[in-house]
Design a protein around this motif. Structure first.
Motif, mmCIF file in Angstrom:
data_model
loop_
_atom_site.group_PDB
_atom_site.id
_atom_site.type_symbol
_atom_site.label_atom_id
_atom_site.label_comp_id
_atom_site.label_asym_id
_atom_site.label_seq_id
_atom_site.Cartn_x
_atom_site.Cartn_y
_atom_site.Cartn_z
ATOM 1 N N GLY A 1 2.538 5.265 -3.178
ATOM 2 C CA GLY A 1 1.763 4.055 -3.373
ATOM 3 C C GLY A 1 0.273 4.304 -3.209
ATOM 4 O O GLY A 1 -0.187 5.453 -3.122
ATOM 5 N N HIS A 2 -0.479 3.221 -3.145
ATOM 6 C CA HIS A 2 -1.945 3.288 -3.139
ATOM 7 C C HIS A 2 -2.471 4.180 -2.015
ATOM 8 O O HIS A 2 -3.386 4.979 -2.231
ATOM 9 C CB HIS A 2 -2.513 1.873 -3.013
ATOM 10 N N ASN B 1 0.785 -1.228 0.000
ATOM 11 C CA ASN B 1 0.000 0.000 0.000
ATOM 12 C C ASN B 1 0.816 1.277 0.000
ATOM 13 O O ASN B 1 0.275 2.347 -0.289
ATOM 14 C CB ASN B 1 -0.919 0.019 1.232
ATOM 15 N N ALA B 2 2.082 1.182 0.354
ATOM 16 C CA ALA B 2 2.895 2.388 0.471
ATOM 17 C C ALA B 2 4.336 2.100 0.062
ATOM 18 O O ALA B 2 4.832 0.989 0.266
ATOM 19 C CB ALA B 2 2.846 2.925 1.898
ATOM 20 N N PHE C 1 -4.048 -0.842 -7.540
ATOM 21 C CA PHE C 1 -4.673 -0.438 -8.800
ATOM 22 C C PHE C 1 -3.607 0.216 -9.683
ATOM 23 O O PHE C 1 -3.478 1.448 -9.711
ATOM 24 C CB PHE C 1 -5.814 0.569 -8.554
ATOM 25 N N PRO C 2 -2.822 -0.564 -10.404
ATOM 26 C CA PRO C 2 -1.751 0.015 -11.219
ATOM 27 C C PRO C 2 -2.288 1.051 -12.209
ATOM 28 O O PRO C 2 -3.308 0.829 -12.868
ATOM 29 C CB PRO C 2 -1.183 -1.203 -11.957
ATOM 30 N N PRO C 3 -1.611 2.188 -12.341
ATOM 31 C CA PRO C 3 -2.127 3.246 -13.217
ATOM 32 C C PRO C 3 -2.254 2.835 -14.677
ATOM 33 O O PRO C 3 -3.148 3.303 -15.375
ATOM 34 C CB PRO C 3 -1.118 4.387 -13.031
ATOM 35 N N LYS C 4 -1.378 1.931 -15.149
ATOM 36 C CA LYS C 4 -1.456 1.518 -16.555
ATOM 37 C C LYS C 4 -2.692 0.674 -16.832
ATOM 38 O O LYS C 4 -3.128 0.578 -17.989
ATOM 39 C CB LYS C 4 -0.196 0.758 -16.952
ATOM 40 N N GLU D 1 1.615 6.845 -8.661
ATOM 41 C CA GLU D 1 2.534 6.307 -9.665
ATOM 42 C C GLU D 1 2.957 4.874 -9.335
ATOM 43 O O GLU D 1 3.105 4.043 -10.241
ATOM 44 C CB GLU D 1 3.771 7.192 -9.746
ATOM 45 N N CYS D 2 3.140 4.573 -8.057
ATOM 46 C CA CYS D 2 3.643 3.262 -7.632
ATOM 47 C C CYS D 2 2.537 2.406 -7.024
ATOM 48 O O CYS D 2 2.799 1.573 -6.136
ATOM 49 C CB CYS D 2 4.780 3.443 -6.635
#
Length: 261
Positions: free
Chosen positions: A234-235, A153-154, A209-212, A204-205
């Motif tokens: 992170g999230h 998460n971080a 839920f990955p940004p891509k 970004e990290c």
């Protein structure tokens, strides 16, 4: 409820299994600009107990009841993960002056593959927390333990205090609705045109839920929304960089709705 500051009201909504406490480092940074109100969601530790089956719309109903009790028709809303999805639903209902959705949930692909990716991580975190909660008062004093415990998460879990990590573990274990909410595969319905300014601010990290993947889907669901990638977090971006999160939220509340042409 946590409340601090004066000015136009700003409501903060947390992610699944968290509570209002996740915003503790962000609230003082926003208080000079807004009347900041952090709520705990229905069925979560410290929130209103859930009565029967529940889903995202029930959570939003509960927020609306809180707004009504406070005498507030419209507010700025910022939410993380599940709270980001809730914030978008409040906009749909006409209760938001603006929305800042931080890595919002609900942006799954049609096969729900990225939903399973997220819930598998969260279920693993639950199992580990259930097994290790008894030793946290001692182990959470170690930066390495905080970093490893929050790695999904971080980016910098060690920046949390030991007490904050214990609170987060207790929030998770005390969330009566955690299994029901993770089993739900409801999806965010697109919102176009937007009823108010919406900012999609993605970590970004983000490993949940990955940004891509999720971020790309979010942009197709809300094509008019302003997009921002938050670097190096992170999230649960408020753990990694509370100042960045506060600034992103503050700027989102200053946005104006771009009229459709």
């Amino acid at each position: 409820m946590l409340r601090q500051g004066t000015g136009t009201p700003l409501v903060l909504l947390h992610g699944v299994t968290c509570s209002e406490r996740v915003w503790r480092q962000v609230i003082p940074l926003l208080a000079p600009h807004h009347d900041v109100i952090a709520l705990t969601a229905l069925g979560h530790r410290g929130g209103v107990p859930a009565q029967g089956p529940m889903g995202i719309q029930d959570l939003v109903d509960d927020v609306e009841r809180s707004l009504d009790a406070l005498g507030m028709q419209q507010v700025h809303v910022a939410g993380n993960s599940m709270g980001g999805w809730m914030a978008i639903e409040l906009a749909r209902r006409g209760r938001a002056l603006s929305v800042c959705a931080l890595s919002p949930a609900g942006c799954w692909d049609p096969s729900a593959r990225n939903h399973r990716h997220a819930t598998n991580i969260l279920r693993r975190v639950m199992r580990v927390t259930e097994l290790t909660r008894w030793m946290l008062p001692v182990m959470a004093q170690l930066k390495l333990v905080r970093s490893l415990g929050m790695r999904d998460n971080a980016v910098h879990g060690e920046r949390m205090s030991a007490d904050d990590l214990i609170d987060m573990a207790d929030d998770l274990l005390g969330c009566a609705a955690r299994h029901e909410l993770l089993d739900s595969v409801g999806q965010l319905v697109g919102l176009d045109p937007l009823p108010c300014p919406v900012t999609l601010a993605w970590a970004e990290c983000d490993r949940i839920f990955p940004p891509k993947l999720n971020g790309t889907l979010a942009r197709t669901l809300l094509p008019q929304a302003r997009w921002q990638l938050m670097a190096g977090v992170g999230h649960l971006a408020m753990i990694d960089d509370p100042s960045l999160v506060a600034e992103v939220i503050r700027m989102a509340a200053c946005q104006e709705l771009i009229p459709q042409t």
